[in-house]
Motif scaffolding. Structure first.
Motif, PDB file in Angstrom:
ATOM      1  N   VAL A  39       0.813  -1.205   0.000  1.00 57.17           N
ATOM      2  CA  VAL A  39       0.000   0.000   0.000  1.00 57.17           C
ATOM      3  C   VAL A  39       0.849   1.258   0.000  1.00 57.17           C
ATOM      4  CG1 VAL A  39      -0.219  -0.099   2.529  1.00 57.17           C
ATOM      5  CG2 VAL A  39      -1.894   1.215   1.187  1.00 57.17           C
ATOM      6  N   GLY A  40       0.467   2.191  -0.836  1.00 54.12           N
ATOM      7  CA  GLY A  40       0.965   3.565  -0.786  1.00 54.12           C
ATOM      8  C   GLY A  40      -0.199   4.409  -0.312  1.00 54.12           C
ATOM      9  N   ALA A  41      -0.212   4.745   0.951  1.00 54.77           N
ATOM     10  CA  ALA A  41      -1.391   5.346   1.575  1.00 54.77           C
ATOM     11  C   ALA A  41      -1.622   6.776   1.079  1.00 54.77           C
ATOM     12  CB  ALA A  41      -1.231   5.331   3.090  1.00 54.77           C
ATOM     13  N   GLY A  42      -2.872   7.207   1.155  1.00 51.59           N
ATOM     14  CA  GLY A  42      -3.260   8.562   0.768  1.00 51.59           C
ATOM     15  C   GLY A  42      -4.578   8.917   1.407  1.00 51.59           C
ATOM     16  N   THR A  43      -5.156  10.012   0.983  1.00 51.47           N
ATOM     17  CA  THR A  43      -6.430  10.452   1.563  1.00 51.47           C
ATOM     18  C   THR A  43      -7.562   9.494   1.248  1.00 51.47           C
ATOM     19  OG1 THR A  43      -6.858  11.828  -0.392  1.00 51.47           O
ATOM     20  CG2 THR A  43      -5.760  12.888   1.477  1.00 51.47           C
ATOM     21  N   ASP A  44      -7.370   8.626   0.265  1.00 47.99           N
ATOM     22  CA  ASP A  44      -8.408   7.676  -0.117  1.00 47.99           C
ATOM     23  C   ASP A  44      -8.391   6.414   0.737  1.00 47.99           C
ATOM     24  OD1 ASP A  44      -5.919   7.274  -1.208  1.00 47.99           O
ATOM     25  OD2 ASP A  44      -6.643   6.310  -3.021  1.00 47.99           O
ATOM     26  N   THR A  45      -7.345   6.217   1.534  1.00 46.88           N
ATOM     27  CA  THR A  45      -7.224   4.980   2.309  1.00 46.88           C
ATOM     28  C   THR A  45      -7.711   5.140   3.746  1.00 46.88           C
ATOM     29  OG1 THR A  45      -4.904   5.542   2.768  1.00 46.88           O
ATOM     30  CG2 THR A  45      -5.314   4.034   0.946  1.00 46.88           C
ATOM     31  N   VAL A  46      -8.499   6.178   4.014  1.00 46.62           N
ATOM     32  CA  VAL A  46      -8.888   6.454   5.407  1.00 46.62           C
ATOM     33  C   VAL A  46      -9.626   5.278   6.031  1.00 46.62           C
ATOM     34  CG1 VAL A  46      -8.885   8.959   5.133  1.00 46.62           C
ATOM     35  CG2 VAL A  46     -10.969   7.674   4.598  1.00 46.62           C
ATOM     36  N   SER A  47     -10.498   4.614   5.272  1.00 43.91           N
ATOM     37  CA  SER A  47     -11.236   3.474   5.825  1.00 43.91           C
ATOM     38  C   SER A  47     -10.319   2.276   6.042  1.00 43.91           C
ATOM     39  CB  SER A  47     -12.400   3.088   4.906  1.00 43.91           C
ATOM     40  OG  SER A  47     -13.337   4.142   4.824  1.00 43.91           O
ATOM     41  N   ILE A  48      -9.278   2.160   5.218  1.00 44.35           N
ATOM     42  CA  ILE A  48      -8.292   1.094   5.384  1.00 44.35           C
ATOM     43  C   ILE A  48      -7.467   1.361   6.646  1.00 44.35           C
ATOM     44  CG2 ILE A  48      -6.340  -0.063   4.323  1.00 44.35           C
ATOM     45  CD1 ILE A  48      -9.029  -0.506   2.873  1.00 44.35           C
ATOM     46  N   VAL A  49      -7.063   2.628   6.824  1.00 43.93           N
ATOM     47  CA  VAL A  49      -6.324   3.007   8.032  1.00 43.93           C
ATOM     48  C   VAL A  49      -7.156   2.721   9.278  1.00 43.93           C
ATOM     49  CG1 VAL A  49      -5.320   4.948   9.309  1.00 43.93           C
ATOM     50  CG2 VAL A  49      -4.953   4.757   6.841  1.00 43.93           C
ATOM     51  N   GLU A  50      -8.429   3.103   9.250  1.00 49.29           N
ATOM     52  CA  GLU A  50      -9.315   2.884  10.393  1.00 49.29           C
ATOM     53  C   GLU A  50      -9.486   1.391  10.680  1.00 49.29           C
ATOM     54  OE1 GLU A  50     -12.107   3.924  13.490  1.00 49.29           O
ATOM     55  OE2 GLU A  50     -10.427   4.922  12.504  1.00 49.29           O
ATOM     56  N   ALA A  51      -9.552   0.593   9.619  1.00 52.18           N
ATOM     57  CA  ALA A  51      -9.712  -0.858   9.797  1.00 52.18           C
ATOM     58  C   ALA A  51      -8.511  -1.445  10.525  1.00 52.18           C
ATOM     59  CB  ALA A  51      -9.891  -1.527   8.437  1.00 52.18           C
ATOM     60  N   TYR A  52      -7.313  -1.075  10.095  1.00 51.81           N
ATOM     61  CA  TYR A  52      -6.117  -1.589  10.767  1.00 51.81           C
ATOM     62  C   TYR A  52      -5.992  -1.051  12.188  1.00 51.81           C
ATOM     63  CZ  TYR A  52      -4.201  -3.956   6.655  1.00 51.81           C
ATOM     64  OH  TYR A  52      -3.992  -4.822   5.607  1.00 51.81           O
ATOM     65  N   ALA A  53      -6.405   0.199  12.387  1.00 53.31           N
ATOM     66  CA  ALA A  53      -6.341   0.783  13.728  1.00 53.31           C
ATOM     67  C   ALA A  53      -7.285   0.064  14.691  1.00 53.31           C
ATOM     68  CB  ALA A  53      -6.674   2.274  13.664  1.00 53.31           C
ATOM     69  N   ARG A  54      -8.407  -0.469  14.169  1.00 56.91           N
ATOM     70  CA  ARG A  54      -9.416  -1.132  14.996  1.00 56.91           C
ATOM     71  C   ARG A  54      -9.185  -2.640  15.083  1.00 56.91           C
ATOM     72  NH1 ARG A  54     -14.917  -2.799  15.594  1.00 56.91           N
ATOM     73  NH2 ARG A  54     -14.976  -3.680  13.487  1.00 56.91           N
ATOM     74  N   ALA A  55      -8.141  -3.144  14.417  1.00 55.76           N
ATOM     75  CA  ALA A  55      -7.985  -4.593  14.294  1.00 55.76           C
ATOM     76  C   ALA A  55      -7.830  -5.288  15.643  1.00 55.76           C
ATOM     77  CB  ALA A  55      -6.788  -4.912  13.396  1.00 55.76           C
ATOM     78  N   ASP A  56      -7.121  -4.666  16.585  1.00 55.57           N
ATOM     79  CA  ASP A  56      -6.966  -5.288  17.903  1.00 55.57           C
ATOM     80  C   ASP A  56      -8.309  -5.438  18.601  1.00 55.57           C
ATOM     81  OD1 ASP A  56      -4.265  -5.537  17.585  1.00 55.57           O
ATOM     82  OD2 ASP A  56      -3.756  -3.737  18.733  1.00 55.57           O
ATOM     83  N   GLN A  57      -9.170  -4.445  18.411  1.00 58.39           N
ATOM     84  CA  GLN A  57     -10.501  -4.487  19.039  1.00 58.39           C
ATOM     85  C   GLN A  57     -11.442  -5.425  18.287  1.00 58.39           C
ATOM     86  OE1 GLN A  57     -12.370  -0.622  19.488  1.00 58.39           O
ATOM     87  NE2 GLN A  57     -14.415  -1.541  19.596  1.00 58.39           N
ATOM     88  N   SER A  58     -11.418  -5.342  16.940  1.00 57.72           N
ATOM     89  CA  SER A  58     -12.364  -6.134  16.152  1.00 57.72           C
ATOM     90  C   SER A  58     -11.978  -7.611  16.100  1.00 57.72           C
ATOM     91  CB  SER A  58     -12.439  -5.588  14.722  1.00 57.72           C
ATOM     92  OG  SER A  58     -11.226  -5.820  14.023  1.00 57.72           O
ATOM     93  N   GLY A  59     -10.674  -7.882  16.180  1.00 57.60           N
ATOM     94  CA  GLY A  59     -10.213  -9.263  16.068  1.00 57.60           C
ATOM     95  C   GLY A  59     -10.268  -9.822  14.662  1.00 57.60           C
TER      96      GLY A  59
END
Length: 583
Positions: A39-59
């Motif tokens: 991944v080359g992150a950008g303003t379009d990857t906000v939902s992807i960033v949020e998904a990885y940030a929540r991964a510990d909680q979501s499992g």
């Protein structure tokens, strides 16, 4: 990925507690066997960033993210990982501008038949009113009327995800088309609002089966076998059959059983063991002088018409998953028989057909003549190297090649973008050699080597590049990735301060004219538009990211330096670079 592996993928199960299409998308990729997400992150990857940030909680289990600081790096690493793993890879880049930077890498992947789900975000669809709609000035300027048009000629399929409700169907179709032979990249645009859509869990369904590979027509195989059995000097010429490592042993068994020689044409893989007594080398002119039956197997350019060609009386066949290479605008080579098949299926079918023809009974005479030709080819290569080693002087590509072949572990993976001379190296193990793609988009080698190292962490990976190819690879980004993702690749740069291919090509078209005299008249090593002076201190790129680096200027220092560098990458697990000053 083999057919049986693809069909063994998970077939649905429990509800995944996804809260967005972005989370569902990542979870689906993992379910479909995707281990890494380049991944080359950008303003379009906000939902992807949020998904990885929540991964510990979501499992939720997602592919491991591999952050790449240049788009060519991301695509090249995915390319390299596939070369070793045979599994399709997924890349996500930043909208139009990120996709534009990656087009060269996509062309390399396309010409190399590398499956890849190449995705990019899309400028937000709406000015306001939805989660993910436009909230920055760039969201107007970055929008294109036809973003997919940048790569449409190079991919097998392109589409834009319109809604989260059919995300799974779209992704499965993309992966299926990418893996169907001839394999290749596909392109999917992912609008930010779609990835941000809320969902109440996600239950993946059964995966779609990957189409079985093409098998050759039985009558055509019988005709091919008849021609080979009747020949006195039959030869299989291959460029890329070794892309599937399993074909190497099959080809060896066929050659030995029936007395068939194997030659390589601009080899991009280990197609046939170099030391095998039936390996006829890499010199097309020498092969064509004797061959009376030729099968070109996964060979896009079987000969250069202005240089050499098969004898008029020789039988000529072509075979491959796309034997006409239909994406090449102009490609016209004589063919008496053309078969559509993947390499493995053809070699297996040809083996059976030659057995039926009784070709094993007459193999001894063919084998004796072919082994004599192979001996002559090896001696010609040795003579060239002996002349190189008999004289002093600066380091040349041939001398570098000799030293590399002397010190590298036989199971090491060598990724070569130009500077190693393939006919002077010995590769006997499948999956140990990878040459630059036929499109020759510069900057492929080092990113591909990093991806190969990720797929084969227990092997030494050596990347050999020219100075121009190294610069095009965005070396700061590559060495950053080597450090960040713990990929101890050894990079060997042959640094002669020029684009030699540009100058040599000019001399072939304009021999003995102004370009030929330019170097002498201007006291330079090259002609116009091909000098790279002043060349940067390449060592500092590696050192800036914690790597080991050394400059080598004398012949007698090269082998010891290579050994030190291999010690660093194999024992210390640090990336390393040798800046080899050559002529």
């Amino acid at each position: 990925m083999r057919q049986e592996q693809a069909n063994a993928a998970p077939r649905g199960g429990e509800v995944i507690p996804a809260q967005s299409v972005g989370e569902s998308y990542l979870a689906l990729l993992k379910q479909r066997g995707i281990d890494y997400f380049y991944v080359g992150a950008g303003t379009d990857t906000v939902s992807i960033v949020e998904a990885y940030a929540r991964a510990d909680q979501s499992g939720i289990d997602f592919p491991t993210p591999v952050l790449c600081t240049h788009e060519n790096l991301a695509v090249g690493m995915a390319h390299g990982y596939y070369m070793i793993s045979q599994k399709p890879q997924v890349v996500m880049l930043h909208v139009s501008v990120g996709a534009a930077n990656a087009v060269c890498g996509i062309m390399n992947a396309s010409r190399s038949q590398v499956p890849m789900l190449f995705t990019a975000g899309r400028t937000p669809l709406f000015q306001d009113g939805k989660r993910g709609s436009r909230n920055g000035e760039i969201h107007w300027a970055q929008e294109m009327l036809d973003q997919g048009g940048m790569v449409r000629e190079l991919v097998k399929w392109d589409y834009e995800l319109r809604d989260g409700c059919n995300m799974e169907q779209v992704v499965d179709r993309a992966l299926g088309i990418s893996m169907a032979e001839p394999r290749g990249p596909v392109y999917l645009m992912l609008p930010r609002e779609i990835l941000a859509q809320e969902v109440d869990g996600f239950r993946p369904s059964r995966p779609v089966a990957i189409p079985a590979p093409p098998h050759p027509d039985a009558q055509a195989v019988r005709e091919l076998a008849r021609r080979i059995a009747a020949a006195s000097h039959p030869v299989i010429v291959t460029t890329a059959s070794g892309a599937d490592p399993d074909t190497v042993d099959l080809l060896v068994k066929l050659a030995e059983r029936f007395g068939v020689g194997v030659a390589e044409a601009k080899a991009r893989h280990t197609n046939f063991p170099s030391s095998h007594p039936l390996h006829l080398g890499h010199d097309a002119e020498a092969v064509f002088a004797k061959a009376d039956a030729l099968l070109f197997l996964e060979t896009d350019v079987p000969w250069i018409p202005g240089k050499t060609r098969p004898r008029d009386e020789a039988f000529v066949a072509h075979a491959g998953t796309d034997p006409l290479f239909n994406r090449y605008a102009v490609r016209s080579f004589r063919s008496d028989l053309t078969l559509t098949s993947n390499a493995r299926a053809l070699v297996e079918a040809l083996h059976a057909a030659l057995e039926e023809q009784g070709a094993a009974d007459t193999a001894a005479a063919r084998r004796a003549a072919l082994e004599a030709s192979a001996d002559a080819a090896r001696q010609a290569a040795r003579n060239i190297m002996q002349r190189v080693l008999a004289k002093d002087g600066p380091i040349t590509k041939l001398f570098l090649t000799h030293c590399l072949d002397e010190v590298r572990p036989q199971d090491a993976i060598l990724v070569n973008e130009y500077s190693a001379i393939r006919p002077q190296m010995r590769f006997d193990e499948p999956g140990t050699y990878f040459g630059n793609p036929s499109a020759a988009g510069l900057g492929w080698g080092l990113p591909a080597a990093l991806g190969a190292q990720q797929a084969a962490p227990d092997k030494a990976v050596i990347c050999v590049v020219g100075d121009g190819a190294y610069i095009f690879a965005n070396p700061a980004a590559c060495h950053h990735a080597a450090a960040a993702h713990k990929l101890p690749v050894l990079t060997v740069v042959f640094n002669n301060a020029r684009w030699e291919a540009v100058y040599r090509s000019t001399l072939t078209v304009y021999p003995g004219t102004h370009a030929a005299r330019y170097a002498e008249e201007h006291e330079t090593k090259t002609g116009p538009l091909s000098s790279l002076d002043p060349v940067p201190d390449f060592e500092k790129y590696a050192e800036a990211s914690g790597g080991w680096a050394e400059r080598v200027t004398r012949r007698e220092d090269l082998v010891p330096a290579l050994r030190r560098a291999l010690e660093v990458v194999t024992k210390e697990k640090r990336h390393a670079l040798l800046n080899v000053i050559g002529a």
